[in-house]
Design a protein around this motif. Structure first.
Motif, mmCIF file in Angstrom:
data_model
loop_
_atom_site.group_PDB
_atom_site.id
_atom_site.type_symbol
_atom_site.label_atom_id
_atom_site.label_comp_id
_atom_site.label_asym_id
_atom_site.label_seq_id
_atom_site.Cartn_x
_atom_site.Cartn_y
_atom_site.Cartn_z
ATOM 1 N N TRP A 154 0.837 -1.205 0.000
ATOM 2 C CA TRP A 154 0.000 0.000 0.000
ATOM 3 C C TRP A 154 0.870 1.253 0.000
ATOM 4 O O TRP A 154 0.582 2.223 -0.705
ATOM 5 N N LEU A 155 1.933 1.232 0.815
ATOM 6 C CA LEU A 155 2.824 2.392 0.876
ATOM 7 C C LEU A 155 3.464 2.650 -0.492
ATOM 8 O O LEU A 155 3.552 3.798 -0.934
ATOM 9 N N GLU A 156 3.893 1.590 -1.163
ATOM 10 C CA GLU A 156 4.521 1.745 -2.478
ATOM 11 C C GLU A 156 3.539 2.305 -3.501
ATOM 12 O O GLU A 156 3.909 3.124 -4.338
ATOM 13 N N LYS A 157 2.276 1.893 -3.447
ATOM 14 C CA LYS A 157 1.262 2.439 -4.359
ATOM 15 C C LYS A 157 1.023 3.919 -4.094
ATOM 16 O O LYS A 157 0.833 4.699 -5.023
ATOM 17 N N GLU A 158 1.047 4.301 -2.825
ATOM 18 C CA GLU A 158 0.776 5.697 -2.459
ATOM 19 C C GLU A 158 1.905 6.645 -2.854
ATOM 20 O O GLU A 158 1.711 7.856 -2.884
ATOM 21 N N LEU A 159 3.084 6.128 -3.165
ATOM 22 C CA LEU A 159 4.198 6.990 -3.557
ATOM 23 C C LEU A 159 3.900 7.772 -4.833
ATOM 24 O O LEU A 159 4.479 8.824 -5.060
ATOM 25 N N GLY A 160 2.995 7.272 -5.658
ATOM 26 C CA GLY A 160 2.634 7.967 -6.891
ATOM 27 C C GLY A 160 1.567 9.034 -6.706
ATOM 28 O O GLY A 160 1.240 9.764 -7.636
ATOM 29 N N THR A 161 1.035 9.166 -5.507
ATOM 30 C CA THR A 161 -0.001 10.158 -5.218
ATOM 31 C C THR A 161 0.593 11.559 -5.256
ATOM 32 O O THR A 161 1.669 11.809 -4.723
ATOM 33 N N SER A 162 -0.110 12.473 -5.891
ATOM 34 C CA SER A 162 0.350 13.861 -5.947
ATOM 35 C C SER A 162 -0.184 14.643 -4.757
ATOM 36 O O SER A 162 -1.318 14.450 -4.332
ATOM 37 N N ILE A 163 0.668 15.500 -4.211
ATOM 38 C CA ILE A 163 0.268 16.355 -3.099
ATOM 39 C C ILE A 163 0.654 17.793 -3.412
ATOM 40 O O ILE A 163 1.561 18.071 -4.201
ATOM 41 N N ASP A 181 -1.119 27.172 -3.257
ATOM 42 C CA ASP A 181 0.256 27.164 -3.739
ATOM 43 C C ASP A 181 0.199 27.056 -5.258
ATOM 44 O O ASP A 181 -0.352 26.106 -5.791
ATOM 45 N N GLY A 182 0.759 28.002 -5.950
ATOM 46 C CA GLY A 182 0.681 28.035 -7.399
ATOM 47 C C GLY A 182 1.580 27.036 -8.103
ATOM 48 O O GLY A 182 1.483 26.845 -9.311
ATOM 49 N N ARG A 183 2.458 26.377 -7.361
ATOM 50 C CA ARG A 183 3.364 25.425 -7.985
ATOM 51 C C ARG A 183 2.643 24.123 -8.309
ATOM 52 O O ARG A 183 1.628 23.779 -7.718
ATOM 53 N N ALA A 184 3.204 23.377 -9.235
ATOM 54 C CA ALA A 184 2.621 22.090 -9.626
ATOM 55 C C ALA A 184 2.733 21.098 -8.475
ATOM 56 O O ALA A 184 3.681 21.151 -7.697
ATOM 57 N N PRO A 185 1.765 20.182 -8.368
ATOM 58 C CA PRO A 185 1.836 19.166 -7.309
ATOM 59 C C PRO A 185 3.076 18.285 -7.473
ATOM 60 O O PRO A 185 3.612 18.140 -8.563
ATOM 61 N N SER A 186 3.512 17.715 -6.379
ATOM 62 C CA SER A 186 4.646 16.796 -6.377
ATOM 63 C C SER A 186 4.161 15.415 -5.980
ATOM 64 O O SER A 186 3.239 15.275 -5.183
ATOM 65 N N GLU A 187 4.800 14.393 -6.531
ATOM 66 C CA GLU A 187 4.482 13.039 -6.099
ATOM 67 C C GLU A 187 5.141 12.792 -4.746
ATOM 68 O O GLU A 187 6.260 13.253 -4.491
#
Length: 155
Positions: free
Chosen positions: A27-36, A41-47
């Motif tokens: 589950w943790l490995e799958k969540e690494l691709g989640t953008s936050i 904040d005007g910057r693009a989200p980061s994974e």
């Protein structure tokens, strides 16, 4: 002044490995691709993976260690250079008493009917803990829908 220039190359090539996350590893490995992102904040989200930089076979450098909650008995004690541990879920929180780290975060899953981890945390807080205010001590207020409490326990 602190002499950091003497070890600068080593710091760039091998950043500190002082964060550990314990949970269901798949589950943790799958969540690494989640953008936050942060609100307004005007910057693009980061994974999440680009921020945590977990150790993988392709990693040139890394600084977050992942441990499987179901096999944590094999990895205890957590290496002494780890300064913070995140226990994600009830399976990880059951190991809380065995973790010796300056800072431990416990993420409870309130959608699960089993309250064992919550009860264990509350008992630790009430019997050995010294409460502190997240707002006053950390300058952080939890967002809507998030419960948070903090306390200290002597190692």
């Amino acid at each position: 002044m602190a002499g950091l220039d003497l070890t600068w190359d080593a710091r760039l090539a091998r950043p500190a490995a002082d964060l550990a996350i314990v949970g269901t590893k798949t589950w943790l490995e799958k969540e690494l691709g989640t953008s936050i992102t942060r609100e307004n904040d005007g910057r693009a989200p980061s994974e999440i993976g680009s921020i945590l930089m977990p150790q993988t076979p392709q990693s040139a450098t890394w600084y977050t260690r992942f441990f499987s909650a179901s096999r944590l008995d094999e990895d205890i004690p957590i290496p002494p250079d780890v300064n913070a541990v995140v226990l994600d879920g009830n399976g990880a929180i059951k190991h809380l008493i065995e973790i010796e780290s300056p800072v431990v975060f416990c993420v409870l899953d309130r959608s699960v009917a089993d309250e064992t981890a919550t009860e264990m945390l509350m008992q630790l807080r009430n019997t050995r803990g010294e409460p502190f205010s997240l707002t006053e001590n950390l300058g952080w207020s939890p967002p809507t829908g998030v419960e948070a409490l903090g306390f200290t326990v002597a190692l």
